[in-house]
Design a protein around this motif. Structure first.
Motif, mmCIF file in Angstrom:
data_model
loop_
_atom_site.group_PDB
_atom_site.id
_atom_site.type_symbol
_atom_site.label_atom_id
_atom_site.label_comp_id
_atom_site.label_asym_id
_atom_site.label_seq_id
_atom_site.Cartn_x
_atom_site.Cartn_y
_atom_site.Cartn_z
ATOM 1 N N SER B 93 0.877 -1.165 0.000
ATOM 2 C CA SER B 93 0.000 0.000 0.000
ATOM 3 C C SER B 93 0.909 1.207 0.000
ATOM 4 O O SER B 93 1.686 1.402 0.928
ATOM 5 C CB SER B 93 -0.867 0.031 1.268
ATOM 6 O OG SER B 93 -1.770 -1.035 1.266
ATOM 7 N N LEU B 131 -1.830 -1.015 -3.826
ATOM 8 C CA LEU B 131 -2.887 -0.032 -3.679
ATOM 9 C C LEU B 131 -2.205 1.321 -3.573
ATOM 10 O O LEU B 131 -1.207 1.459 -2.868
ATOM 11 C CB LEU B 131 -3.685 -0.315 -2.388
ATOM 12 C CG LEU B 131 -4.792 0.699 -2.063
ATOM 13 C CD1 LEU B 131 -6.011 -0.012 -1.544
ATOM 14 C CD2 LEU B 131 -4.330 1.724 -1.047
ATOM 15 N N CYS B 133 -2.569 5.219 -2.567
ATOM 16 C CA CYS B 133 -3.329 6.292 -1.930
ATOM 17 C C CYS B 133 -2.541 7.572 -2.136
ATOM 18 O O CYS B 133 -1.487 7.759 -1.545
ATOM 19 C CB CYS B 133 -3.515 6.001 -0.445
ATOM 20 S SG CYS B 133 -4.373 7.339 0.405
ATOM 21 N N GLN B 159 -4.839 6.387 -9.089
ATOM 22 C CA GLN B 159 -4.909 6.206 -7.639
ATOM 23 C C GLN B 159 -6.167 5.444 -7.247
ATOM 24 O O GLN B 159 -7.192 5.548 -7.910
ATOM 25 C CB GLN B 159 -4.919 7.573 -6.955
ATOM 26 C CG GLN B 159 -3.605 8.335 -7.156
ATOM 27 C CD GLN B 159 -3.809 9.838 -7.178
ATOM 28 O OE1 GLN B 159 -4.068 10.460 -6.157
ATOM 29 N NE2 GLN B 159 -3.711 10.438 -8.342
ATOM 30 N N ASP B 160 -6.064 4.677 -6.153
ATOM 31 C CA ASP B 160 -7.248 4.005 -5.623
ATOM 32 C C ASP B 160 -7.963 4.897 -4.618
ATOM 33 O O ASP B 160 -9.174 4.829 -4.437
ATOM 34 C CB ASP B 160 -6.837 2.687 -4.939
ATOM 35 C CG ASP B 160 -6.181 1.741 -5.917
ATOM 36 O OD1 ASP B 160 -4.968 1.469 -5.767
ATOM 37 O OD2 ASP B 160 -6.872 1.301 -6.855
ATOM 38 N N LEU B 161 -7.180 5.710 -3.941
ATOM 39 C CA LEU B 161 -7.707 6.679 -2.977
ATOM 40 C C LEU B 161 -6.881 7.939 -3.129
ATOM 41 O O LEU B 161 -5.734 7.875 -3.553
ATOM 42 C CB LEU B 161 -7.525 6.179 -1.530
ATOM 43 C CG LEU B 161 -8.274 4.934 -1.101
ATOM 44 C CD1 LEU B 161 -7.697 4.398 0.213
ATOM 45 C CD2 LEU B 161 -9.761 5.244 -0.911
ATOM 46 N N SER B 176 -11.530 3.823 -6.556
ATOM 47 C CA SER B 176 -11.621 2.467 -7.098
ATOM 48 C C SER B 176 -12.231 1.565 -6.043
ATOM 49 O O SER B 176 -12.295 1.919 -4.865
ATOM 50 C CB SER B 176 -10.235 1.935 -7.474
ATOM 51 O OG SER B 176 -9.533 1.550 -6.303
ATOM 52 N N GLU B 177 -12.650 0.381 -6.481
ATOM 53 C CA GLU B 177 -13.240 -0.560 -5.520
ATOM 54 C C GLU B 177 -12.196 -1.013 -4.511
ATOM 55 O O GLU B 177 -12.481 -1.201 -3.338
ATOM 56 C CB GLU B 177 -13.800 -1.777 -6.255
ATOM 57 C CG GLU B 177 -15.171 -1.502 -6.821
ATOM 58 C CD GLU B 177 -15.647 -2.625 -7.723
ATOM 59 O OE1 GLU B 177 -16.513 -2.350 -8.570
ATOM 60 O OE2 GLU B 177 -15.147 -3.755 -7.582
ATOM 61 N N LYS B 178 -10.992 -1.190 -5.000
ATOM 62 C CA LYS B 178 -9.907 -1.608 -4.109
ATOM 63 C C LYS B 178 -9.753 -0.572 -2.997
ATOM 64 O O LYS B 178 -9.563 -0.901 -1.826
ATOM 65 C CB LYS B 178 -8.610 -1.683 -4.924
ATOM 66 C CG LYS B 178 -7.546 -2.584 -4.340
ATOM 67 C CD LYS B 178 -6.194 -2.357 -4.990
ATOM 68 C CE LYS B 178 -5.996 -3.216 -6.220
ATOM 69 N NZ LYS B 178 -4.609 -3.109 -6.751
ATOM 70 N N GLY B 179 -9.844 0.686 -3.377
ATOM 71 C CA GLY B 179 -9.697 1.760 -2.393
ATOM 72 C C GLY B 179 -10.895 1.805 -1.468
ATOM 73 O O GLY B 179 -10.759 2.005 -0.256
ATOM 74 N N GLU B 180 -12.077 1.604 -2.038
ATOM 75 C CA GLU B 180 -13.303 1.700 -1.250
ATOM 76 C C GLU B 180 -13.273 0.721 -0.085
ATOM 77 O O GLU B 180 -13.702 1.025 1.030
ATOM 78 C CB GLU B 180 -14.512 1.414 -2.137
ATOM 79 C CG GLU B 180 -15.822 1.724 -1.448
ATOM 80 C CD GLU B 180 -16.995 1.594 -2.389
ATOM 81 O OE1 GLU B 180 -16.931 0.738 -3.296
ATOM 82 O OE2 GLU B 180 -17.974 2.343 -2.208
#
Lengths: 67, 342, 316
Positions: B93, B131, B133, B159-161, B176-180
């Motif tokens: 991450s 991931l 961020c 970016q995921d977040l 993204s869903e991964k971030g969510e």
């Protein structure tokens, strides 16, 4: 070069210099034996070794060539 | 996917969540150097750094990587055969990546993973397990020019977040869903928070001091740019070292060679740089880019003309400014691009 | 400093207008703080852009080998010694060079300034006599210029050019004030184990960009030893043995030739202090051979000639 390697902390006994002409066969033999003994006495080197093979460092007696 | 709010005293929990099943990395400034470090708590994390000295590309594209190994032993069962190294891809991450660096990965994805024949596993497997961020920039530095190259201080690509520092708390953009999955326990953001973030984005974009224009470059013919007299002057000071290439988040060239020790050999991939005469040296002795001028021209043409032509207008530069800061002879990409665009 | 700038422009414009040179190699104002840009002026109009400040941190002699034109070059003490060295090594033709000599007050170390302001982002640095005014994100500070000089400038023994076709101002004291024998080769005092640790630590950040090599006027080989493949003397990986081999050998290739100009350290993007190695060699050359590189165009450098009285105790 000798001073430089010693300065960075490499054992002085690993590098030797000698003037030998091709006509001085006996001196050559004696020097090679002296250097070999001196380096063997220091044991396996652990500085500036690039270990590529996973099987571990070569034995001191091994005549392997490092490419 | 609704955006969330992360209170500053909840950072430890957030980092722990990012660390579930993954190692967390973030930039840390230690005196002169700002580098990527493994972090486990909020105390380890800096939020007021400008950017890391080296780009984060070596998370996915290490400077030295072993690709396969072989044994030169006809008698052995596995001798004389190339065996692929296990790709070392561990879940990561990556926290507080700047939007420019994150966008760079999107560009590199296009290059490392193109189709069935061009699928760089060493890159892709690492990317898939990561991931990202990001941390939006509220105060761009004088050498940043991301908004001139299809990027921006609050750009969301790659970016995921994304964290936006609102002062007393962070807005967490869920991209993204991964971030969510990492922020489902956080409270939703209020309209006022979104408005504040939008304000910060606008002020950051307005504060961008460096601008370059690339519109005319897109219109010019490749050969017209290539033959332009400007290159006779641009190359003069260049040392042809690898500094710009190695600090650049989008540079991706490499050299593959075999190294042998006794009966064992391995094939390694190392970063390489097109500024080197050796880069294009053929076995025959011919060198298509044998002059310093041709190599310097190549760098800028590749990033600002060839990549846009090949990749639907994407520019091969994200405006991070590292090359401007680090070039030993102050070759300034902004000046070069302005000349290309004139 | 402004006086030097003006005189450089005047001399450069004259040389170009007279056709005595085809180009003048100097510096112009950089686009980032604390770094001026090496610049090749082709016309008197372009020569008006030339500047001289405490941020001229490269070595312009680096641009001189393998040129076919007549060049003018702006050179301070160390750079002029490199020009002499290049002439000795037949890389530069004295008859096709005009040296605009600059008695030097030392160059500012960007790294020291960054440290002095606690690494807050710096936007601009301006020299004002013996002070340095630094402006950055949310601050403005005034520093003592002398304390911000590069290490090599602080211990410089030859601030005036040793070769010139005109000086831009009066000579200054050759010595800058620092004690070079005290500062050079700091690891000599340490035990072997500690020296090895320091050596490892110093080069641990190296990214093999070769900026140090490419900034150095001594490194002009068509094929550098690191680029050789048959055989490959030095690996290209980031293995510490490969990185260390590069630095040790490069330092050694500069033995008896290095003028301690500091361009290598100024070029390094990772702030590696490779002079910790080269200062040892420079000190040894002075002690063993009583030789200082680049002072006398007719001298023969000790590494390129054998003399019967060369030190030999280390040879058995």
């Amino acid at each position: 070069m000798k001073n430089l390697l010693e300065y960075v902390g490499i054992e002085p006994g690993r590098l030797h210099f000698s003037w030998i002409s091709s006509a001085e066969a006996e001196k050559f033999q004696k020097t090679v034996m002296a250097v070999t003994d001196a380096v063997k006495a220091l044991g396996p080197a652990n500085q500036m070794i690039k270990q590529i093979s996973p099987e571990g460092a070569a034995e001191p007696d091994d005549e392997q060539e490092v490419a | 996917m609704a955006n969330k709010i992360l209170a500053k005293d909840k950072l430890d929990d957030f980092i722990a969540k990012l660390g579930q099943g993954a190692e967390v990395f973030a930039p840390k400034q230690d005196g002169a150097k700002t580098t990527w470090q493994a972090v486990s708590s909020a105390d380890d994390v800096d939020f007021d750094f400008v950017n890391t000295d080296m780009s984060p590309k070596d998370f996915f594209f290490p400077q030295t990587e072993c690709m396969m190994h072989f044994k030169n032993d006809p008698g052995a069962e596995d001798g004389m055969i190339f065996q692929a190294e296990e790709v070392i891809a561990t879940p990561k991450s990556i926290l507080n990546m700047r939007p420019c660096d994150a966008k760079a990965f999107q560009i590199l994805d296009m290059i490392f993973v193109q189709d069935e024949m061009t699928d760089d596993l060493y890159w892709r497997l690492k990317r898939e397990q990561s991931l990202i961020c990001g941390l939006a920039c509220n105060e761009p530095c004088p050498t940043c020019f991301c908004s001139s190259v299809n990027c921006g201080p609050h750009h969301e690509v790659g970016q995921d977040l994304q964290l936006v520092d609102l002062g007393d708390k962070f807005l967490v953009k869920v991209l993204s869903e991964k971030g969510e999955a990492k922020v489902d326990d956080l409270p939703d953001a209020a309209d006022a928070d979104e408005a504040k973030a939008a304000e910060l984005k606008a002020s950051a974009e307005a504060a961008m001091v460096s601008k370059v224009s690339t519109d005319k470059i897109a219109e010019k013919e490749i050969l017209e740019l290539y033959e332009d007299a400007m290159w006779d002057r641009v190359y003069e000071g260049c040392l042809n070292c690898g500094t710009c290439t190695f600090v650049c988040p989008t540079c991706h060239c490499f050299d593959i060679q075999d190294e042998v020790q006794g009966d064992y050999g391995r094939r390694v991939r190392n970063w390489d740089y097109c500024m080197s005469w050796l880069f294009t040296m053929h076995g025959t002795g011919h060198n298509p880019r044998g002059t310093k001028k041709s190599r310097v021209r190549q760098r800028f043409m590749h990033k600002f003309k060839y990549i846009p032509v090949k990749r639907d207008g994407e520019i091969g530069c994200v405006g991070c400014g590292r090359c401007i800061q680090m070039c030993p002879v102050n070759i300034d990409v902004r000046q070069v691009v302005d000349q290309m665009n004139s | 400093m402004q006086q030097r700038t003006e005189k450089i422009r005047e001399m450069a414009k004259q040389l170009l207008a007279d056709g005595a040179v085809d180009v003048v190699i100097g510096y112009r104002k950089g686009t980032v703080a604390m770094r001026e840009q090496p610049f090749v002026a082709h016309t008197p109009e372009e020569a008006d852009e030339l500047v001289w400040t405490g941020f001229c941190c490269n070595n312009l002699a680096n641009l001189m080998p393998r040129r076919e034109d007549k060049v003018g070059v702006v050179a301070q003490g160390c750079v002029s010694r490199n020009i002499v060295g290049l002439i000795q090594e037949n890389q530069v033709d004295r008859d096709r060079v005009k040296v605009i000599g600059v008695p030097c007050l030392g160059m500012v170390s960007k790294r020291k300034v960054e440290a002095a302001v606690d690494f807050k982002p710096i936007f601009e640095a301006i020299e004002d006599g013996d002070k340095l005014i630094v402006k950055g994100k949310g601050f403005e500070e005034t520093l003592e210029r002398k304390q911000m000089l590069r290490d090599n400038c602080f211990t410089c023994q030859h601030r005036n050019p040793v070769i010139d076709d005109g000086l831009v101002c009066d000579k200054v004291d050759d010595a800058a004030g620092g004690d070079i024998d005290k500062m050079a080769a700091p690891w000599e005092e340490l035990e072997a184990g500690e020296r090895w640790a320091k050596f490892n630590d110093t080069f641990s950040d190296c990214i093999r960009c070769y900026a140090c090599r490419d900034a150095c006027p001594l490194c002009y080989c068509h094929v550098c030893f690191v680029d050789e493949a048959k055989p490959q003397w030095c690996g290209k990986t980031q293995d510490t043995a490969d990185v260390q081999t590069f630095h040790i050998l490069r330092a050694f290739h500069c033995a008896g030739r290095c003028t301690d100009c500091g361009a290598c350290e100024s070029a390094c993007p990772m702030d590696i202090k490779m002079r910790l190695l080269t200062s040892k060699i420079e000190k040894d050359v002075r002690a063993l051979y009583n030789y200082t590189p680049g002072m006398d165009i007719k001298a023969t450098p000790p590494m390129s000639v054998y003399r019967p009285d060369d030190p030999q105790e280390f040879i058995k």
